[in-house]
Scaffold this motif. Structure first.
Motif, mmCIF file in Angstrom:
data_model
loop_
_atom_site.group_PDB
_atom_site.id
_atom_site.type_symbol
_atom_site.label_atom_id
_atom_site.label_comp_id
_atom_site.label_asym_id
_atom_site.label_seq_id
_atom_site.Cartn_x
_atom_site.Cartn_y
_atom_site.Cartn_z
ATOM 1 N N TYR A 261 9.623 -14.460 -16.695
ATOM 2 C CA TYR A 261 9.196 -13.913 -17.985
ATOM 3 C C TYR A 261 8.437 -12.601 -17.773
ATOM 4 C CZ TYR A 261 6.966 -13.395 -22.536
ATOM 5 O OH TYR A 261 6.543 -12.892 -23.735
ATOM 6 N N ALA A 262 7.605 -12.567 -16.750
ATOM 7 C CA ALA A 262 6.802 -11.371 -16.480
ATOM 8 C C ALA A 262 7.676 -10.172 -16.134
ATOM 9 C CB ALA A 262 5.818 -11.650 -15.347
ATOM 10 N N VAL A 263 8.692 -10.368 -15.270
ATOM 11 C CA VAL A 263 9.517 -9.226 -14.874
ATOM 12 C C VAL A 263 10.329 -8.695 -16.046
ATOM 13 C CG1 VAL A 263 9.594 -9.876 -12.441
ATOM 14 C CG2 VAL A 263 11.391 -10.680 -13.964
ATOM 15 N N LYS A 264 10.746 -9.602 -16.925
ATOM 16 C CA LYS A 264 11.442 -9.140 -18.130
ATOM 17 C C LYS A 264 10.496 -8.357 -19.028
ATOM 18 C CE LYS A 264 14.961 -12.791 -18.415
ATOM 19 N NZ LYS A 264 15.490 -13.906 -19.242
ATOM 20 N N ALA A 265 9.253 -8.815 -19.116
ATOM 21 C CA ALA A 265 8.276 -8.173 -19.995
ATOM 22 C C ALA A 265 7.945 -6.754 -19.553
ATOM 23 C CB ALA A 265 6.999 -9.010 -20.058
ATOM 24 N N ILE A 266 7.966 -6.490 -18.247
ATOM 25 C CA ILE A 266 7.609 -5.145 -17.758
ATOM 26 C C ILE A 266 8.847 -4.292 -17.476
ATOM 27 C CG2 ILE A 266 5.422 -5.967 -16.792
ATOM 28 C CD1 ILE A 266 6.706 -5.850 -14.010
ATOM 29 N N GLY A 267 10.043 -4.811 -17.733
ATOM 30 C CA GLY A 267 11.262 -4.044 -17.503
ATOM 31 C C GLY A 267 11.588 -3.856 -16.034
ATOM 32 N N TYR A 268 11.273 -4.865 -15.239
ATOM 33 C CA TYR A 268 11.479 -4.775 -13.790
ATOM 34 C C TYR A 268 12.939 -5.009 -13.433
ATOM 35 C CZ TYR A 268 10.477 -5.289 -8.835
ATOM 36 O OH TYR A 268 10.429 -5.093 -7.482
ATOM 37 N N THR A 269 13.448 -4.257 -12.455
ATOM 38 C CA THR A 269 14.786 -4.487 -11.913
ATOM 39 C C THR A 269 14.728 -4.508 -10.396
ATOM 40 O OG1 THR A 269 15.304 -2.110 -11.898
ATOM 41 C CG2 THR A 269 15.944 -3.365 -13.859
ATOM 42 N N ASN A 270 15.726 -5.149 -9.784
ATOM 43 C CA ASN A 270 15.875 -5.309 -8.350
ATOM 44 C C ASN A 270 15.072 -6.509 -7.842
ATOM 45 O OD1 ASN A 270 16.183 -4.295 -5.295
ATOM 46 N ND2 ASN A 270 17.595 -3.173 -6.612
ATOM 47 N N ALA A 271 14.852 -6.573 -6.521
ATOM 48 C CA ALA A 271 14.116 -7.698 -5.937
ATOM 49 C C ALA A 271 12.627 -7.401 -5.978
ATOM 50 C CB ALA A 271 14.554 -7.930 -4.487
ATOM 51 N N GLY A 272 11.849 -8.436 -6.184
ATOM 52 C CA GLY A 272 10.398 -8.287 -6.207
ATOM 53 C C GLY A 272 9.739 -9.624 -5.970
ATOM 54 N N THR A 273 8.435 -9.590 -5.761
ATOM 55 C CA THR A 273 7.695 -10.814 -5.494
ATOM 56 C C THR A 273 6.382 -10.808 -6.253
ATOM 57 O OG1 THR A 273 8.600 -10.889 -3.248
ATOM 58 C CG2 THR A 273 6.707 -12.282 -3.698
ATOM 59 N N LEU A 274 6.116 -11.892 -6.964
ATOM 60 C CA LEU A 274 4.833 -12.074 -7.620
ATOM 61 C C LEU A 274 4.009 -13.038 -6.777
ATOM 62 C CD1 LEU A 274 6.990 -11.523 -10.075
ATOM 63 C CD2 LEU A 274 4.972 -11.968 -11.467
ATOM 64 N N GLU A 275 2.830 -12.585 -6.378
ATOM 65 C CA GLU A 275 1.970 -13.397 -5.534
ATOM 66 C C GLU A 275 0.903 -14.079 -6.390
ATOM 67 O OE1 GLU A 275 0.606 -11.631 -1.978
ATOM 68 O OE2 GLU A 275 2.514 -10.649 -1.540
ATOM 69 N N PHE A 276 0.657 -15.345 -6.080
ATOM 70 C CA PHE A 276 -0.298 -16.150 -6.829
ATOM 71 C C PHE A 276 -1.272 -16.854 -5.887
ATOM 72 C CE2 PHE A 276 3.512 -15.990 -9.451
ATOM 73 C CZ PHE A 276 3.019 -15.818 -10.740
ATOM 74 N N LEU A 277 -2.461 -17.136 -6.397
ATOM 75 C CA LEU A 277 -3.361 -18.089 -5.762
ATOM 76 C C LEU A 277 -3.229 -19.397 -6.529
ATOM 77 C CD1 LEU A 277 -6.615 -16.034 -5.089
ATOM 78 C CD2 LEU A 277 -4.868 -16.712 -3.434
ATOM 79 N N VAL A 278 -3.143 -20.493 -5.801
ATOM 80 C CA VAL A 278 -3.009 -21.807 -6.421
ATOM 81 C C VAL A 278 -4.158 -22.684 -5.939
ATOM 82 C CG1 VAL A 278 -1.506 -23.792 -6.801
ATOM 83 C CG2 VAL A 278 -0.502 -21.531 -6.433
ATOM 84 N N ASP A 279 -4.940 -23.236 -6.873
ATOM 85 C CA ASP A 279 -6.086 -24.042 -6.462
ATOM 86 C C ASP A 279 -5.668 -25.494 -6.226
ATOM 87 O OD1 ASP A 279 -5.989 -25.389 -8.934
ATOM 88 O OD2 ASP A 279 -7.635 -24.222 -9.805
ATOM 89 N N GLN A 280 -6.636 -26.322 -5.874
ATOM 90 C CA GLN A 280 -6.332 -27.694 -5.492
ATOM 91 C C GLN A 280 -5.814 -28.539 -6.653
ATOM 92 O OE1 GLN A 280 -6.337 -28.775 -2.138
ATOM 93 N NE2 GLN A 280 -6.404 -26.540 -2.118
ATOM 94 N N GLU A 281 -6.071 -28.075 -7.881
ATOM 95 C CA GLU A 281 -5.562 -28.788 -9.070
ATOM 96 C C GLU A 281 -4.224 -28.224 -9.540
ATOM 97 O OE1 GLU A 281 -9.034 -27.921 -8.914
ATOM 98 O OE2 GLU A 281 -9.115 -29.955 -8.077
ATOM 99 N N GLN A 282 -3.629 -27.337 -8.727
ATOM 100 C CA GLN A 282 -2.335 -26.718 -9.012
ATOM 101 C C GLN A 282 -2.392 -25.723 -10.170
ATOM 102 O OE1 GLN A 282 1.176 -28.184 -7.854
ATOM 103 N NE2 GLN A 282 0.237 -29.463 -6.292
ATOM 104 N N ASN A 283 -3.582 -25.230 -10.485
ATOM 105 C CA ASN A 283 -3.686 -24.096 -11.403
ATOM 106 C C ASN A 283 -3.305 -22.848 -10.620
ATOM 107 O OD1 ASN A 283 -4.943 -25.584 -13.650
ATOM 108 N ND2 ASN A 283 -6.664 -25.789 -12.246
ATOM 109 N N PHE A 284 -2.492 -21.984 -11.210
ATOM 110 C CA PHE A 284 -2.076 -20.785 -10.481
ATOM 111 C C PHE A 284 -2.517 -19.529 -11.221
ATOM 112 C CE2 PHE A 284 1.515 -22.166 -13.098
ATOM 113 C CZ PHE A 284 1.926 -21.011 -13.753
ATOM 114 N N TYR A 285 -2.827 -18.495 -10.409
ATOM 115 C CA TYR A 285 -3.371 -17.241 -10.929
ATOM 116 C C TYR A 285 -2.650 -16.070 -10.275
ATOM 117 C CZ TYR A 285 -7.213 -20.475 -11.964
ATOM 118 O OH TYR A 285 -7.967 -21.547 -12.388
#
Length: 449
Positions: A261-285
């Protein structure tokens, strides 16, 4: 259609791109510095051109020379690999201006996501969870201290234009923040030409998990699941694996949906990677976005059976993705171990003459390398010399293959981190999947060769 690609990079990633180009019957042009004249990738390409002296500013960062060679060789596209000019919006714009296809996203998107502050704003607008922190650059130490009191220590002090752990520091109180602020800003200015700093809450016990995405020029986007990249030294990755041994199928689905959803929202094309931190309760940021191919992309290729470089080239050609999300499946488990020419205790680079280089290959073992025996590892570039990737039907099978391969690996003439890698993969915490970002500091004692 793209018929000839200049690879504006070196080492194993240049060799990796050349192999896929050969499979696609696309001609390749290598560029190299004086230090890399005998490097394997130079011989692999259909044509090779000397860029200049060994220093990156005079070779791999010399935009004008690279574009001159592209014109001279008749290359109609440039693949930037990773590092160097891969996330340089100005370089992408210059390629666009002279009619050369830049194999990556548009220059405007690169610049937006290259600023961690602007990237945080874009992700927040797209309703992707972000780590609590500042929305604008911090103007002074006094302002930083006041904001830190609101967010709460520990705090991550970060350079907006940073990468590779440069300009990043964890601080636990006002005094540490005051001491780190100016030194980090100065270092960021020297490395990236931008000393802007911002603050983020440090997520204790977090996992570093990233989502690989592909997006074409027709509005289609898919994710290729996640990679776990938590085992790091100096905020730089050492081992990566896919899929993560930690996250649930529900979290995997939620993160994948958020990324596409994020890459569509910013008009991204090609390969890319979104990096997240995930806490012990599986919340991701959301942490940051890499607008290029990643060092660790082979583990995703191993579990999905897809060639990400091939996908990049086809997308740059204007082709449709040609694959739906539900067609992408996980097959087994893959792990990548980065082999660095560095002291396994201090992590300082260890250049020198490589006399013996023997890493066994075979079933379920993939080796991406930049060197051979009787080779000089120079101090001019990143000390990573190889990537050892293994695949297994299960995580346990993959770990066992990696353990056996590392045990048989012989590299002489320089120090490497192979002893550290052996220590990690045989540790019980790693084997049970307890791979948080503080793994090395918490579990690994200094190892000796």
């Amino acid at each position: 259609m793209i018929t000839k690609i200049l690879i504006a990079n070196r080492g194993e990633i240049a060799a990796r791109i050349i192999r896929t180009c050969k499979q696609m019957n696309i001609q390749t042009v290598a560029v190299y510095s004086e230090a890399d004249q005998k490097a394997p990738f130079v011989k692999m390409a259909d044509e090779s051109y000397l860029l200049g002296p060994s220093r990156v500013q005079e070779s791999y960062l010399n935009v004008d020379k690279i574009l001159e060679i592209a014109k001279e060789s008749g290359a109609d596209a440039i693949h930037p690999g990773y590092g160097f000019l891969s996330e340089n919006g100005s370089f992408a714009r210059k390629c666009e201006a002279v009619g050369i296809t830049f194999i990556g996203p548009s220059s405007s998107v690169i610049e937006m996501m290259g600023s961690k502050i602007e990237a945080r704003k874009a992700m927040k607008k797209a309703n992707v969870p972000i780590v609590p922190g500042t929305e604008e650059a911090i103007q002074s130490v006094e302002e930083a201290v006041e904001i830190a009191k609101t967010i709460g220590y520990p705090i991550m002090l970060k350079a907006s234009a940073g990468g590779g752990g440069i300009g990043m520091q964890v601080v636990y109180n006002d005094a540490e923040l005051e001491k780190a602020f100016h030194s980090n800003a100065k270092r960021a200015e020297n490395f990236f030409g931008d000393g802007a700093m911002f603050l983020e809450k440090k997520i204790e016990g977090a996992r570093h998990i990233e989502i690989q995405v592909l997006a074409d020029q027709h509005g289609n986007a898919i994710h290729l699941f996640e990679r776990e990249c938590s085992i790091q030294r100096r905020n730089q990755k050492v081992l990566e694996e896919a899929p993560s041994p930690f996250i649930t199928q529900e979290t995997r689905s939620q993160m994948g949906m958020a990324a596409t959803y994020a890459v569509k929202a910013i008009g991204y094309t090609n390969a890319g990677t979104l990096e997240f931190l995930v806490d012990q309760e599986q919340n991701f940021y959301f942490l940051e976005m890499n607008t290029r191919i990643q060092v660790e992309h082979p583990v995703t290729e191993e579990i999905t059976g897809l060639d990400i470089v091939e996908a990049q080239i086809k997308i740059a050609n204007g082709e449709l993705l040609g694959i739906e999300q539900e067609e992408v499946t996980i097959n087994g488990h893959a792990i990548e171990a980065r082999i660095y020419a560095e002291d396994p205790i201090t992590f300082f680079p260890s250049p020198g003459h490589l006399t013996t280089y023997d890493i066994p290959v075979g079933d379920n073992i993939r080796l991406e390398t930049a060197v051979t025996s009787d080779y000089d590892v120079t101090p001019f570039y990143d000390p990573m010399i190889s990537k050892l990737i293994v695949h297994g039907e299960t995580r346990t099978a993959a770990i066992n293959t990696l353990k056996k391969t590392l045990a048989k690996t012989t590299i002489e003439g320089i120090k490497t981190n192979v002893p550290l890698l052996r220590e990690i993969v045989t540790h019980k915490a790693f084997q049970r999947g307890d791979t948080r970002t503080g793994f090395i500091e918490e579990h690994i004692k200094p190892v000796k060769k």
